[in-house]
Scaffold this motif. Sequence first.
Motif, mmCIF file in Angstrom:
data_model
loop_
_atom_site.group_PDB
_atom_site.id
_atom_site.type_symbol
_atom_site.label_atom_id
_atom_site.label_comp_id
_atom_site.label_asym_id
_atom_site.label_seq_id
_atom_site.Cartn_x
_atom_site.Cartn_y
_atom_site.Cartn_z
ATOM 1 N N LEU A 81 -13.665 66.107 -48.097
ATOM 2 C CA LEU A 81 -13.901 66.740 -46.791
ATOM 3 C C LEU A 81 -15.329 66.542 -46.303
ATOM 4 O O LEU A 81 -15.554 66.311 -45.118
ATOM 5 C CB LEU A 81 -13.582 68.233 -46.899
ATOM 6 N N TYR A 82 -16.292 66.621 -47.227
ATOM 7 C CA TYR A 82 -17.698 66.554 -46.840
ATOM 8 C C TYR A 82 -18.268 65.154 -47.058
ATOM 9 O O TYR A 82 -18.028 64.531 -48.097
ATOM 10 C CB TYR A 82 -18.519 67.567 -47.645
ATOM 11 N N THR A 83 -19.032 64.686 -46.082
ATOM 12 C CA THR A 83 -19.633 63.361 -46.206
ATOM 13 C C THR A 83 -20.782 63.378 -47.218
ATOM 14 O O THR A 83 -21.089 62.357 -47.836
ATOM 15 C CB THR A 83 -20.167 62.879 -44.843
ATOM 16 N N LYS A 84 -21.423 64.533 -47.348
ATOM 17 C CA LYS A 84 -22.511 64.666 -48.318
ATOM 18 C C LYS A 84 -22.266 65.904 -49.177
ATOM 19 O O LYS A 84 -22.280 67.022 -48.676
ATOM 20 C CB LYS A 84 -23.854 64.798 -47.593
ATOM 21 N N LEU A 85 -22.051 65.704 -50.447
ATOM 22 C CA LEU A 85 -21.815 66.802 -51.382
ATOM 23 C C LEU A 85 -22.858 66.685 -52.494
ATOM 24 O O LEU A 85 -23.025 65.606 -53.075
ATOM 25 C CB LEU A 85 -20.392 66.706 -51.961
ATOM 26 N N PRO A 86 -23.585 67.776 -52.796
ATOM 27 C CA PRO A 86 -24.689 67.673 -53.761
ATOM 28 C C PRO A 86 -24.249 67.532 -55.220
ATOM 29 O O PRO A 86 -25.088 67.337 -56.096
ATOM 30 C CB PRO A 86 -25.452 68.980 -53.547
ATOM 31 N N TYR A 87 -22.962 67.644 -55.486
ATOM 32 C CA TYR A 87 -22.466 67.503 -56.851
ATOM 33 C C TYR A 87 -21.168 66.703 -56.832
ATOM 34 O O TYR A 87 -20.503 66.567 -55.806
ATOM 35 C CB TYR A 87 -22.209 68.878 -57.495
ATOM 36 N N ASP A 88 -20.830 66.155 -57.979
ATOM 37 C CA ASP A 88 -19.570 65.445 -58.177
ATOM 38 C C ASP A 88 -18.856 66.162 -59.319
ATOM 39 O O ASP A 88 -19.350 66.178 -60.450
ATOM 40 C CB ASP A 88 -19.835 63.984 -58.537
ATOM 41 N N THR A 89 -17.728 66.779 -59.016
ATOM 42 C CA THR A 89 -17.031 67.578 -60.032
ATOM 43 C C THR A 89 -16.764 66.773 -61.294
ATOM 44 O O THR A 89 -17.000 67.250 -62.417
ATOM 45 C CB THR A 89 -15.703 68.125 -59.477
ATOM 46 N N GLN A 90 -16.292 65.554 -61.143
ATOM 47 C CA GLN A 90 -15.932 64.743 -62.312
ATOM 48 C C GLN A 90 -17.153 64.305 -63.118
ATOM 49 O O GLN A 90 -17.048 64.069 -64.316
ATOM 50 C CB GLN A 90 -15.126 63.524 -61.859
ATOM 51 N N ARG A 91 -18.288 64.213 -62.469
ATOM 52 C CA ARG A 91 -19.513 63.798 -63.154
ATOM 53 C C ARG A 91 -20.348 64.973 -63.633
ATOM 54 O O ARG A 91 -20.932 64.940 -64.730
ATOM 55 C CB ARG A 91 -20.351 62.929 -62.199
ATOM 56 N N ASP A 92 -20.419 66.037 -62.825
ATOM 57 C CA ASP A 92 -21.392 67.100 -63.063
ATOM 58 C C ASP A 92 -20.806 68.387 -63.647
ATOM 59 O O ASP A 92 -21.558 69.299 -63.982
ATOM 60 C CB ASP A 92 -22.104 67.453 -61.751
ATOM 61 N N LEU A 93 -19.472 68.469 -63.738
ATOM 62 C CA LEU A 93 -18.850 69.683 -64.263
ATOM 63 C C LEU A 93 -17.827 69.355 -65.335
ATOM 64 O O LEU A 93 -17.266 68.257 -65.371
ATOM 65 C CB LEU A 93 -18.174 70.455 -63.124
ATOM 66 N N THR A 94 -17.606 70.314 -66.198
ATOM 67 C CA THR A 94 -16.575 70.225 -67.236
ATOM 68 C C THR A 94 -15.471 71.218 -66.891
ATOM 69 O O THR A 94 -15.745 72.408 -66.698
ATOM 70 C CB THR A 94 -17.155 70.569 -68.622
ATOM 71 N N LEU A 95 -14.243 70.745 -66.802
ATOM 72 C CA LEU A 95 -13.117 71.615 -66.483
ATOM 73 C C LEU A 95 -12.756 72.445 -67.714
ATOM 74 O O LEU A 95 -12.505 71.906 -68.788
ATOM 75 C CB LEU A 95 -11.918 70.777 -66.035
#
Length: 330
Positions: free
Chosen positions: A108-122
């Motif tokens: 949805l957002y053109t600029k997002l400060p994080y990448d869930t797959q890179r920066d978070l652990t599910l």
Amino acid sequence: MILNFLNRRAWLCATTSALLCVGITAQAQTYPTKPIRMVVPFAPGGATDVLARVLGEKMAAGLGQPVIIDNKAGAAGIIGTDAVAKAPPDGHTIVLSLSNSLMTNEFLYTKLPYDTQRDLTLVYQIATAPLVLVVHPSVPARTGPELLKYVSANKGKLAYGSYGVGAYPHLAGAHMSLTQNADMNHVAYKGEAPMMQDLIGGQIQMAFASALVAKPHIEAGKVKAIGVSGERRMATLPNVPTLFEQGLKDEAYRVTGWLAVAAPAGTPKAVVQRLADEVRKATQQPDVQQRVATMGFELKDSSPEAFAAAYKAERPVWERLIKQSGAKLE
């Protein structure tokens, strides 16, 4: 001599592996060493916040440390989620959020400060969050198929509401409008409460809403329930059939949002598993299950691996829905 070298190498490898296992086990046993900060990237009082406080109280008993709820609202969950993505990966800072900040904001957002797959652990997918499609009493339709015919026959005359651009109510409404060539007007509100008030007042004709907000108005006859998203009926609205069982089998009506826990990327696997175990134990308690059902959510029996698999399967579906809606935000 060569044999001795090989034996020594094997011994060193075995010793290293054993020490590594001991280290991981010790880490899991000593964790946590201080209070857990559970970030909720939405304002206090909402369904996500209520669920976080219910679970946090139960998890604290098992973890032996307080679970402090930290509301960091703003930008559709981005601010709070980003704070956790940038936190130390030690399991002492986690996020309890919705699928929008953990998945759909990416498209949805053109600029997002994080990448869930890179920066978070599910960590754990707590529950799915189906919504109920409600209409103003003036709308003559009583079922999903009847509603499709009605919106198609009233091209350009109807409006549907949502509580944010890119949220499920927007995406599902946009899908209905597009597939029925209905040219419906989308009205985005700052919250679910004002959306429901305008629906009751007749300013909009339909909306997808949570059972928590919609049920009192359904029972009072102020709005009509057409059907439920997802593939299973809500426990709190057992007499309202799913749109799927009414024949609306498009993926837009079959998917649901969800609530889940995530941690910073790099959080040790043993710590992630400990967190998942504590969330699971909390959700198995009868009072929690009753509270969650009342909120209209459906609990999941999850794990880090199950959550990752569900995430991978749903991701392309949400990407298609957002692209179809044409929604894009800075």
